[in-house]
Design an enzyme around this catalytic site. Structure first.
Site, mmCIF file in Angstrom:
data_model
loop_
_atom_site.group_PDB
_atom_site.id
_atom_site.type_symbol
_atom_site.label_atom_id
_atom_site.label_comp_id
_atom_site.label_asym_id
_atom_site.label_seq_id
_atom_site.Cartn_x
_atom_site.Cartn_y
_atom_site.Cartn_z
ATOM 1 N N LYS A 82 -26.307 55.317 -24.078
ATOM 2 C CA LYS A 82 -25.485 55.621 -22.903
ATOM 3 C C LYS A 82 -24.044 55.125 -23.038
ATOM 4 O O LYS A 82 -23.152 55.624 -22.348
ATOM 5 C CB LYS A 82 -26.116 54.977 -21.671
ATOM 6 C CG LYS A 82 -27.497 55.526 -21.320
ATOM 7 C CD LYS A 82 -27.406 56.810 -20.534
ATOM 8 C CE LYS A 82 -28.773 57.237 -20.017
ATOM 9 N NZ LYS A 82 -28.687 58.458 -19.197
ATOM 10 N N THR A 108 -21.295 55.407 -10.026
ATOM 11 C CA THR A 108 -22.409 56.169 -10.582
ATOM 12 C C THR A 108 -23.725 55.649 -10.023
ATOM 13 O O THR A 108 -23.766 54.638 -9.329
ATOM 14 C CB THR A 108 -22.431 56.111 -12.117
ATOM 15 O OG1 THR A 108 -23.261 57.171 -12.599
ATOM 16 C CG2 THR A 108 -22.976 54.770 -12.613
ATOM 17 N N SER A 111 -30.842 54.292 -13.322
ATOM 18 C CA SER A 111 -31.977 53.376 -13.332
ATOM 19 C C SER A 111 -31.687 52.185 -14.236
ATOM 20 O O SER A 111 -32.468 51.270 -14.328
ATOM 21 C CB SER A 111 -33.227 54.092 -13.826
ATOM 22 O OG SER A 111 -33.060 54.451 -15.180
ATOM 23 N N GLY A 218 -32.662 62.956 -17.829
ATOM 24 C CA GLY A 218 -31.731 63.922 -17.254
ATOM 25 C C GLY A 218 -31.282 64.956 -18.270
ATOM 26 O O GLY A 218 -30.736 65.993 -17.923
ATOM 27 N N GLY A 219 -31.476 64.660 -19.557
ATOM 28 C CA GLY A 219 -31.169 65.629 -20.594
ATOM 29 C C GLY A 219 -29.803 65.469 -21.239
ATOM 30 O O GLY A 219 -29.390 66.316 -22.041
ATOM 31 N N GLY A 220 -29.090 64.386 -20.940
ATOM 32 C CA GLY A 220 -27.766 64.191 -21.541
ATOM 33 C C GLY A 220 -27.841 64.039 -23.053
ATOM 34 O O GLY A 220 -27.095 64.683 -23.792
ATOM 35 N N GLU A 240 -41.015 64.125 -23.342
ATOM 36 C CA GLU A 240 -41.055 63.568 -21.988
ATOM 37 C C GLU A 240 -42.382 62.861 -21.761
ATOM 38 O O GLU A 240 -43.375 63.163 -22.417
ATOM 39 C CB GLU A 240 -40.966 64.694 -20.948
ATOM 40 C CG GLU A 240 -39.660 65.434 -20.913
ATOM 41 C CD GLU A 240 -39.679 66.506 -19.828
ATOM 42 O OE1 GLU A 240 -38.843 66.428 -18.923
ATOM 43 O OE2 GLU A 240 -40.547 67.401 -19.891
ATOM 44 N N ALA A 246 -43.587 63.715 -14.653
ATOM 45 C CA ALA A 246 -42.299 63.380 -15.270
ATOM 46 C C ALA A 246 -41.877 64.417 -16.307
ATOM 47 O O ALA A 246 -40.717 64.435 -16.726
ATOM 48 C CB ALA A 246 -42.360 61.996 -15.917
#
Lengths: 366, 366
Positions: A82, A108, A111, A218-220, A240, A246
């Protein structure tokens, strides 16, 4: 702002290369590790008994040959990929809007890992940061976010609850939203993981990467990686957790329609969110993402145990869903057997993060 | 066989260089890692309250400056530095005695890591191996030893109990004893850790290493490392657990006489044995080893938590006693402050191994 389908057209390998140029001074080139023991385990057929009670019960177990290359973003700054997206998003904001950003600040919801990443990037670049975190976030992630000087505001766990608190903060402070994944610049930042992975694999041998698999929350990360490989032969897959639905991305692909909300408390706490709109544009494009698989909580724990005990590397549960697919999903394993044949596949497996605690490990395994 | 004091004269840097030439094809050049967070923690004075109830109560906490370089033998083959000594001992045996070794086999006793190392080296070189292990050894270490094809025979925990079983096996099989640490060739093998550490540190910068600290159990690693640095400026230190008298080396140095037996169940299960005779010859030579320090079980656990949570690296308790000295021992920290001054010290810290399980981690931290 352009629509997701229009914005997706600008998601190109060149955009990721450009992002890399910008963030390189701020992020680690994390190591690409191999582990003979894990290759051997992944390349051994599962016992027929292991398939009882699964979709694959009664099938002859697949005989894939794997050479796994682990991209260790658990060693990235703040312990997760991230950092890439957060630095890229803020550097672009500064480029586009200048000093205004330092006055308004950024906000922002996350989690945990995006929270820490934004806090680090903001403090590095002199920007105030507000971070909305679910009350039940891992304490070490909350402490990590605060230690970088961000103001943490607590919320409920679902994305709907979190977004309401974000809107409230924006109204009060005029802070600019930096979404955790559904954002062009964030996706380009995360995609730099793939650029490094490909280069490091090439340094290690002459063969091309057959596939790369990453977690999908989220798929980033997955949409960024798929963007980088979109003009190459390397197949990109997603993984996943299946617990409490989920696997929204996998289910959405089956139904031909994005799933918009998820309520799950999977142990893979980084993967509890639905796939974002822009991310969906990439991931649902079968020329970019070749398939998405789901694994159980027990399979995640088995993969995590192997990485900790055999590789001696600390990973959080979300990080190992891709490895769990390689180890346990017979559909994926059959594909590797059939398409890879005797030579097998070189598979890049992204370990997304390593932010856990000894107490959290204890809770998972007692 | 020469007496320990005579044999010790042959323990030279050249002997370690020669060992390295022999074992290099069989062992990993493990990474030398740094961690800014740990440097910051180690370079922050302890709180005065943290010293209450210790030897240092009431003192002004020291203000040392540390740059730590972690030699990660937890990433070594079989998960510990012991692979170095085992390969070296068996390669020398084959050189000296040839095929006879393959007929007679080899035998040893070990709480775990030397057991796995000898099993791996023996199976690689085609030599039968018998390994005496305490019944209470970590299950993963027993399984690891058996997985390399060695025959495991169980014994009690003390070195006296173990040695009795070894004698019994030797009488039955004529197998050649490969001691876990009190052996010239084993010490030379372990010393190659220092050779790599020094070279990797030099690659990373221009400054010389000020000090290296390693765990001391039987003393194979520490005496090997001290041998390598015996003609250089780099100071070598040792670290032990203090629990139930496990700090036999430190106590022996104070008394001027080696402690011959220890009965401790410290969590640092690789460090429960007394220092060997040949090892003592090196370690008690103050020109070779500058000091030995002891740490508590709680300090070991604190250091282990930091390595797992901040560095994302899996270590066993024995591996972190050196780091615990850097973090908590005020005598050592004062020395770094006084001799290192503003510039501080570059300290090599050997992580000796990473063979633990998620259950063992859970047991330590719940």
């Amino acid at each position: 702002m352009p629509s997701p389908s229009v914005a997706a057209q600008s998601l190109t390998p060149a955009a990721i290369q450009a992002a890399y140029g910008l963030i390189q001074p701020h992020v680690h080139r994390t190591p690409l590790l191999t582990c003979k023991t894990l290759d051997t385990i992944a390349s051994t057929p599962q016992a027929p008994e292991a398939l009882i009670g699964t979709l694959f019960e009664g099938q002859t177990p697949a005989r894939p040959q794997f050479r796994l290359f682990f991209k260790c973003e658990n060693f990235q700054r703040i312990g997760a990929f991230k950092a890439r997206g957060a630095f890229h998003a803020l550097l672009r904001l500064l480029e586009d809007r200048g000093e205004e950003v330092k006055q308004r600040g950024v906000v922002t919801h996350s989690s945990g890992n995006h929270a820490q990443a934004l806090a680090l990037a903001a403090s590095t670049l002199g920007i105030p940061a507000y971070v909305v975190m679910p009350r039940i976030s891992t304490p070490s992630k909350i402490a990590g976010t605060q230690s970088h000087g961000a103001e943490v505001i607590f919320s409920g766990s679902t994305s709907i609850e979190r977004e309401a608190v974000v809107a409230d903060i924006q109204a009060k402070t005029n802070a600019i939203l930096v979404p955790p994944y559904d954002d062009f610049n964030v996706i380009c930042g995360q995609g730099t993981t793939a650029l490094e992975l490909e280069a490091q694999h090439a340094e290690a041998g002459s063969r091309a990467l057959d596939a790369v698999i990453t977690p999908i929350g989220g798929g980033g990360l997955n949409s960024g990686v798929a963007t980088w490989f979109s003009d190459k032969q390397t197949r990109v897959f997603g993984a996943e957790p299946s617990f409490e639905g989920a696997d929204d991305c996998r289910r959405g692909l089956q139904a031909g329609k994005r799933v918009e909300a998820v309520g799950t408390l999977t142990i893979a706490d980084g993967l509890r969110t639905p796939v974002g709109l822009l991310n969906w544009e990439v991931i649902s494009n079968e020329k970019k993402v070749a398939g998405v698989f789901a694994v159980t909580e027990e399979q995640i724990k088995s993969a995590m145990r192997l990485v900790i005990e055999r590789m001696k590397v600390v990973v959080e549960p979300s990080a190992v869903v891709g490895l769990a697919v390689c180890l346990f999903d017979e559909n994926f394993r059959r594909q590797v057997e059939q398409e890879g044949g005797k030579d097998g596949w070189d598979v890049g497996v992204v370990f997304s993060g390593g932010n856990t605690t000894v107490e959290a490990i204890a809770k998972l395994f007692t």
